[in-house]
Design a protein around this motif. Structure first.
Motif, PDB file in Angstrom:
ATOM      1  N   ILE A  24      83.330 -45.534 -14.710  1.00  0.00           N
ATOM      2  CA  ILE A  24      81.991 -45.266 -15.220  1.00  0.00           C
ATOM      3  C   ILE A  24      81.318 -44.225 -14.337  1.00  0.00           C
ATOM      4  O   ILE A  24      81.273 -44.368 -13.117  1.00  0.00           O
ATOM      5  CB  ILE A  24      81.149 -46.558 -15.263  1.00  0.00           C
ATOM      6  CG1 ILE A  24      81.820 -47.585 -16.176  1.00  0.00           C
ATOM      7  CG2 ILE A  24      79.725 -46.272 -15.736  1.00  0.00           C
ATOM      8  CD1 ILE A  24      81.183 -48.961 -16.138  1.00  0.00           C
ATOM      9  N   ASP A  25      80.815 -43.179 -14.965  1.00  0.00           N
ATOM     10  CA  ASP A  25      80.066 -42.114 -14.276  1.00  0.00           C
ATOM     11  C   ASP A  25      78.606 -42.238 -14.696  1.00  0.00           C
ATOM     12  O   ASP A  25      78.236 -41.838 -15.793  1.00  0.00           O
ATOM     13  CB  ASP A  25      80.641 -40.749 -14.670  1.00  0.00           C
ATOM     14  CG  ASP A  25      79.825 -39.580 -14.140  1.00  0.00           C
ATOM     15  OD1 ASP A  25      79.000 -39.786 -13.227  1.00  0.00           O
ATOM     16  OD2 ASP A  25      80.020 -38.464 -14.657  1.00  0.00           O
ATOM     17  N   GLN A  26      77.780 -42.816 -13.814  1.00  0.00           N
ATOM     18  CA  GLN A  26      76.370 -43.002 -14.132  1.00  0.00           C
ATOM     19  C   GLN A  26      75.604 -41.781 -13.620  1.00  0.00           C
ATOM     20  O   GLN A  26      75.387 -41.621 -12.428  1.00  0.00           O
ATOM     21  CB  GLN A  26      75.825 -44.296 -13.507  1.00  0.00           C
ATOM     22  CG  GLN A  26      74.563 -44.828 -14.175  1.00  0.00           C
ATOM     23  CD  GLN A  26      73.403 -43.852 -14.103  1.00  0.00           C
ATOM     24  OE1 GLN A  26      72.900 -43.560 -13.029  1.00  0.00           O
ATOM     25  NE2 GLN A  26      72.976 -43.325 -15.255  1.00  0.00           N
ATOM     26  N   THR A  38      75.335 -41.725 -19.128  1.00  0.00           N
ATOM     27  CA  THR A  38      76.395 -42.524 -18.522  1.00  0.00           C
ATOM     28  C   THR A  38      77.647 -42.362 -19.362  1.00  0.00           C
ATOM     29  O   THR A  38      77.614 -42.541 -20.582  1.00  0.00           O
ATOM     30  CB  THR A  38      75.992 -44.008 -18.443  1.00  0.00           C
ATOM     31  OG1 THR A  38      74.860 -44.134 -17.582  1.00  0.00           O
ATOM     32  CG2 THR A  38      77.126 -44.858 -17.894  1.00  0.00           C
ATOM     33  N   GLU A  66      79.852 -42.628 -24.369  1.00  0.00           N
ATOM     34  CA  GLU A  66      78.731 -42.059 -23.621  1.00  0.00           C
ATOM     35  C   GLU A  66      77.413 -42.602 -24.141  1.00  0.00           C
ATOM     36  O   GLU A  66      77.250 -42.823 -25.340  1.00  0.00           O
ATOM     37  CB  GLU A  66      78.746 -40.527 -23.722  1.00  0.00           C
ATOM     38  CG  GLU A  66      79.973 -39.899 -23.069  1.00  0.00           C
ATOM     39  CD  GLU A  66      79.897 -38.376 -23.005  1.00  0.00           C
ATOM     40  OE1 GLU A  66      78.926 -37.870 -22.418  1.00  0.00           O
ATOM     41  OE2 GLU A  66      80.793 -37.718 -23.560  1.00  0.00           O
ATOM     42  N   LEU A  72      69.162 -47.604 -17.174  1.00  0.00           N
ATOM     43  CA  LEU A  72      70.386 -47.260 -16.440  1.00  0.00           C
ATOM     44  C   LEU A  72      71.414 -48.383 -16.565  1.00  0.00           C
ATOM     45  O   LEU A  72      72.587 -48.137 -16.868  1.00  0.00           O
ATOM     46  CB  LEU A  72      70.077 -47.009 -14.964  1.00  0.00           C
ATOM     47  CG  LEU A  72      69.214 -45.806 -14.610  1.00  0.00           C
ATOM     48  CD1 LEU A  72      69.123 -45.662 -13.088  1.00  0.00           C
ATOM     49  CD2 LEU A  72      69.755 -44.534 -15.217  1.00  0.00           C
ATOM     50  N   SER A 111      72.798 -48.704 -20.054  1.00  0.00           N
ATOM     51  CA  SER A 111      73.730 -47.618 -20.380  1.00  0.00           C
ATOM     52  C   SER A 111      75.104 -47.880 -19.780  1.00  0.00           C
ATOM     53  O   SER A 111      76.134 -47.595 -20.405  1.00  0.00           O
ATOM     54  CB  SER A 111      73.183 -46.265 -19.902  1.00  0.00           C
ATOM     55  OG  SER A 111      73.230 -46.161 -18.486  1.00  0.00           O
ATOM     56  N   VAL A 112      75.141 -48.430 -18.559  1.00  0.00           N
ATOM     57  CA  VAL A 112      76.415 -48.762 -17.918  1.00  0.00           C
ATOM     58  C   VAL A 112      77.143 -49.850 -18.693  1.00  0.00           C
ATOM     59  O   VAL A 112      78.345 -49.739 -18.991  1.00  0.00           O
ATOM     60  CB  VAL A 112      76.171 -49.200 -16.450  1.00  0.00           C
ATOM     61  CG1 VAL A 112      77.419 -49.859 -15.853  1.00  0.00           C
ATOM     62  CG2 VAL A 112      75.762 -48.006 -15.606  1.00  0.00           C
ATOM     63  N   ASN A 132      78.329 -42.485  -8.911  1.00  0.00           N
ATOM     64  CA  ASN A 132      76.871 -42.564  -9.035  1.00  0.00           C
ATOM     65  C   ASN A 132      76.189 -41.241  -8.707  1.00  0.00           C
ATOM     66  O   ASN A 132      76.813 -40.300  -8.220  1.00  0.00           O
ATOM     67  CB  ASN A 132      76.333 -43.685  -8.143  1.00  0.00           C
ATOM     68  CG  ASN A 132      76.301 -43.293  -6.670  1.00  0.00           C
ATOM     69  OD1 ASN A 132      75.337 -42.741  -6.165  1.00  0.00           O
ATOM     70  ND2 ASN A 132      77.390 -43.577  -5.957  1.00  0.00           N
TER      71      ASN A 132
END
Length: 476
Positions: free
Chosen positions: A7-9, A14, A30, A50, A53-54, A76
């Motif tokens: 996961i790219d927050q 995200t 996404e 946030l 979204s994760v 992050n």
């Protein structure tokens, strides 16, 4: 087959991907997040948004993959912070985004200690980093709970643990760079000496387990987004470098086990802690890249970024652009600098402006590459590249021409989560080297310089003069 959810927050969204053991992407999801821009330089995010979204992106990706996952990795934003209740996980403040400038007053008060901070942390005293924003929250919003970067809060919701990773901690201004530990004296300088600080974990460490995405699995592979891309692009040896071309451009170079203090006010951070070693990197920024292209679109000079290569002429006909639309970073460090176009005549057309802007971006990255080479003690020999604007052949060719370096294009649009996934893969199997966890990749395209060295040097000299004028506010 073992799969990892990475996961790219990020700031504006995200991204969650499921990758298999060979690094192949099995599924992608996404979710958009929307920062709020406030008067006075404030930039905030809703922490609940946030976290949602994760969880949403992660669950969608796992469902689409249709296979069990073996671990969850998280990259992050690096310097975005919030206050929260460690007993309940409830946010006690908005998330104050890395772009937020309201902690300028905190930095001004510490101006006489900027040299000491640079020597001990490798960073420039600036509201960009975590500690000034943490101090601002304590002064202006709440004294309750804990105040940390967003990764610690997200991981707490996933696992119940109270941790951050070494790369994220190194972006704080209260981190002893050489010993890779929190520095209590520096925390005192920011009024944070009594704060409970998260445990610093290695990037290839299992920090806990979560049931958020189905069955209980380990959480590992915690790292800052730009450093994650450095891992994915296999910049694992000292002197290797990559540049990400996104909203801005971020050039990072691996300096190995040496925490080099930059002679040009580039920033030095932990690249990652893995394989029981701490490696470091220097980095420099170009503030406006895709955002500068959007400016062209807003003016009606361009329909979309996909049109760039159709418009670009063979030559800019003497037009130069310094793309300082949001100021200039190293080596100028003039946040008030403004952009300029020079050398225009009545024969100048929109295509000349477009090419000049792309060359200006490439020239600014070239200056960073030269500074990185100076800090490393030897020039870079190639540059690896990722990010949305690497789709522009005109920009990438300009980069190769002006820097006089081959530019290797990373063949995947998801470098950041793939880097986090590689670290998680090593956490699951410590016998695996990081090099093996990353795997081999071949550039989708290699751009070789077409300009002569003399032409490149002449362009750089002329452009540097224009940049010096922009930095001084002396546009001609």
């Amino acid at each position: 087959m073992t799969a990892i959810l990475a996961i790219d927050q990020g700031t504006s969204g995200t991204k969650a991907i499921v990758v298999d053991t060979d690094g192949r992407t099995v599924a992608i999801a996404e979710e958009t997040v929307r920062p709020t821009y406030l008067p006075g330089g404030g930039v905030e995010q809703n922490p609940h948004e946030l976290l949602d979204s994760v969880l949403t992106a992660g669950r969608r990706a796992v469902a689409e993959a249709g296979r069990p996952i073996a671990a969850v990795a998280l990259a992050n934003q690096g310097e975005t912070v919030l206050a929260w209740d460690p007993a309940t996980g409830t946010p006690l403040s908005p998330a104050i985004v890395w772009q937020d400038r309201r902690a300028e007053t905190v930095c001004t008060e510490l101006a006489d200690r900027s040299a000491a901070l640079a020597a001990r942390t490798g960073l420039v005293l600036d509201p960009y980093f975590s500690a000034p924003k943490m101090a601002w929250i304590r002064r202006n919003l709440t004294r309750e709970g804990v105040v940390t970067t967003t990764d610690t809060w997200l991981v707490h919701h996933l696992t119940g643990e109270f941790v951050t990773d070494a790369a994220t901690a190194s972006r704080s201004l209260v981190f002893d760079l050489d010993n890779a530990t929190w520095d209590g004296e520096l925390a005192d300088w920011f009024g944070l000496g009594d704060e409970r600080m998260p445990r610093i974990a290695a990037c290839d460490e299992i920090v806990g387990t979560t049931r958020a995405f189905g069955r209980e699995v380990p959480v590992a592979g915690l790292i800052v987004d730009q450093q994650a891309a450095l891992v994915a692009e296999a910049c694992l040896d000292e002197g290797t470098a990559k540049c990400t071309y996104g909203t801005g451009a971020f050039l990072l170079a691996n300096t190995g086990p040496n925490a080099v203090r930059s002679s040009a006010k580039l920033t030095t951070s932990v690249a990652w802690q893995a394989e029981r070693r701490t490696l470091y990197c220097v980095d420099g920024q170009v503030y406006t890249v895709a955002s500068a292209v959007r400016w062209l679109q807003d003016l009606g000079l361009l329909q979309s970024a996909t049109e760039l290569d159709q418009l670009v002429p063979a030559d800019s006909e003497g037009v130069l652009c310094v793309p300082a639309f949001a100021g200039l970073a190293a080596p100028w460090w003039t946040p008030d600098a403004t952009a300029s176009f020079t050398g225009m005549t009545l024969s100048t057309r929109r295509e000349h402006l477009v090419l000049a802007l792309l060359q200006g971006i490439a020239a600014q990255v070239t200056e960073l590459a030269a500074l990185v080479g100076r800090d490393l003690g030897r020039p870079l020999t190639r540059l690896r590249a990722d990010g949305g604007l690497t789709n522009s052949a005109a920009l990438m060719q300009a980069q190769a021409d002006i820097a006089q370096l081959p530019v290797d294009l990373y063949p995947n649009a998801h470098a950041t989560p793939l880097g986090a996934a590689a670290l998680a893969r090593r956490a699951l199997d410590p016998a695996l080297s990081l090099e093996e966890a990353v795997g081999d990749w071949k550039p989708s395209t290699v751009y070789e310089p077409r300009w002569s060295a003399d032409r490149a040097q002449e362009y750089r000299t002329t452009w540097a003069q224009a940049a010096a004028c922009a930095a001084k506010g002396e546009h001609s």
